[in-house]
Design a protein around this motif. Structure first.
Motif, PDB file in Angstrom:
ATOM      1  N   SER A 190      79.303  59.152  33.486  1.00  0.00           N
ATOM      2  CA  SER A 190      79.207  59.343  32.031  1.00  0.00           C
ATOM      3  C   SER A 190      78.440  60.607  31.684  1.00  0.00           C
ATOM      4  N   SER A 196      79.858  56.906  26.169  1.00  0.00           N
ATOM      5  CA  SER A 196      80.974  57.025  27.102  1.00  0.00           C
ATOM      6  C   SER A 196      80.948  55.898  28.130  1.00  0.00           C
ATOM      7  N   LYS A 230      85.453  61.282  32.398  1.00  0.00           N
ATOM      8  CA  LYS A 230      84.222  61.070  31.640  1.00  0.00           C
ATOM      9  C   LYS A 230      82.997  61.612  32.383  1.00  0.00           C
TER      10      LYS A 230
END
Length: 426
Positions: A190, A196, A230
């Motif tokens: 993340s 996220s 991500k």
């Protein structure tokens, strides 16, 4: 059933529930002290996406049981702010959390300023932009500025575990198992963006069917699938982008190949070939310069190759050029010399051009003394002869100071020092 996103549901409701940001909310730190003193001041919270700026603002207000309204400087109109002010007048005070505060236009700003000064409104502005660059000084001067940092993987892991056990807002009422590998991937991929990570977890839970024991098992492969791309959070138009570009150039200047390739990778992931190209060419001439004169043309050739073939293959010529730039000797003498000359010119130290250097290609020039006594260097051995080139007021000025970095500049230094010695003999 609560249909709001998991990241929204898991927002803290008290300062003690805030994850990370110990430099602000830890014991004895400024925001903790504000809450303990029950004196919340207007502030700007700034930092990367997903660091919890709005969540922190909301938690601060709720910790003191203050009335709070959330607006967005882009979407909400001045009329919405007028309503908030009227509510504040009725209750005596109001905390206004303003997202995207750097986009506050002049009309909204002018309306808010007197209410900030009277303390009727306590503003908590939230932005990903550097307030010193993006926020109007009139607002900035009336607010404390607090920077939030990207969360560590440990912080993100705490938040995920909290979401898995929270019976009211999370998944505490469901039988969900997240493997250690998957938990590690959520927390690291993340990039410090908690939103996220929680979005990835929510997608994993929603898309994974239960097994025969009515359990949802989330393993590494599921986590990887739900956290696609991500691992890198990078806003090409945000301040973080310029921080990466700065780190990129400074790593090359410092001859750190590994760091330079890391930041190159981040810029490639952001898809910003234009910024990579511009910065590489600047570096080749600014930081390497005369120590390796071929670095400039080769950097340009690498950029042209990258632009022609495009990503993903563009990374190959870029990598080659970056390694060369990193490991080349460094010299900034040429542009530093020019900057010194420009500084004299801009401060009025120009002086009169010597007559023998002035243009003599017109009738009557000789009678004015133009070009007279000019010595044509090619008529002399070594194509060099002493004559004054700088104006009288600067005739002994030295701008260029060569370095011993790189064989090319070493050779030029020998020539330059020989010329300086000849000058001093006249």
């Amino acid at each position: 059933m609560n249909h709001k996103p998991l990241a929204y549901r898991m927002r803290p409701n008290h300062i003690n529930e805030i994850i990370g940001q110990e430099h602000l909310v830890g014991e004895g730190k400024i925001l903790k002290r504000m809450v303990q003193a029950e004196r919340l001041a207007s502030m700007i919270l700034y930092g990367p996406p997903g660091t919890g700026k709005t969540s922190m603002a909301n938690a601060l207000a709720k910790s003191l049981h203050l009335q709070v309204r959330l607006l967005n400087a882009v979407v909400d109109k001045k009329k919405d702010m007028e309503i908030v002010v009227e509510e504040a007048k009725m209750s005596g005070s109001m905390v206004l959390i303003l997202d995207e505060v750097h986009r506050l236009d002049k009309a909204k700003q002018d309306f808010l300023l007197p209410h900030l000064e009277s303390n009727l409104i306590t503003l908590i502005g939230c932005t990903t932009s550097n307030p010193y660059h993006a926020i109007n000084p009139a607002i900035r001067s009336r607010c404390h500025l607090f920077e939030l940092h990207a969360l560590t993987p440990s912080d993100v892991k705490i938040a995920i575990k909290r979401a898995l056990t929270d019976e009211k807002n999370g998944y505490g009422n469901q039988s969900i198992t997240v493997s250690e590998d998957a938990l590690e991937h959520f927390s690291r991929s993340s990039g410090g963006d908690l939103r996220s990570a929680l979005n990835g977890l929510e997608l994993a839970v929603a898309s994974t069917p239960m097994n025969d024991q009515d359990e949802i098992i989330i393993d590494l492969s599921i986590a990887e699938e739900c956290m696609q791309r991500k691992s890198f959070s990078h806003d090409r138009d945000g301040d973080a982008h310029y921080d990466v570009l700065s780190a990129f150039q400074k790593s090359i200047r410092g001859s750190d190949v590994d760091a330079a390739l890391h930041y190159l990778g981040r810029l490639i992931e952001a898809g910003d070939l234009d910024s990579i190209a511009r910065r590489m060419i600047v570096i080749a001439y600014e930081d390497i310069g005369l120590a390796n004169p071929q670095a400039g043309p080769r950097a340009i050739a690498a950029v042209q190759a990258a632009e022609r073939i495009g990503f993903p293959e563009a990374r190959i010529p870029l990598a080659v050029a970056i390694v060369e730039l990193c490991l080349s000797p460094k010299s900034n003498t040429a542009y530093q010399a020019l900057d010194a000359a420009l500084a004299d010119i801009r401060s009025g130290k120009s002086g009169e051009i010597p007559n023998h250097l002035k243009d003599a290609h017109y009738q009557g020039a000789k009678s004015l003394g133009r070009g007279v006594d000019y010595k044509y260097p090619h008529d002399y051995p070594g194509a060099w002869v002493y004559q004054q080139y700088l104006p009288d007021s600067l005739k002994n000025k030295q701008y260029y100071y060569p370095k011993n970095t790189g064989k090319f500049e070493q050779a030029m230094k020998q020539v330059y020092e020989k010329i300086l010695k000849e000058k001093k003999n006249h």
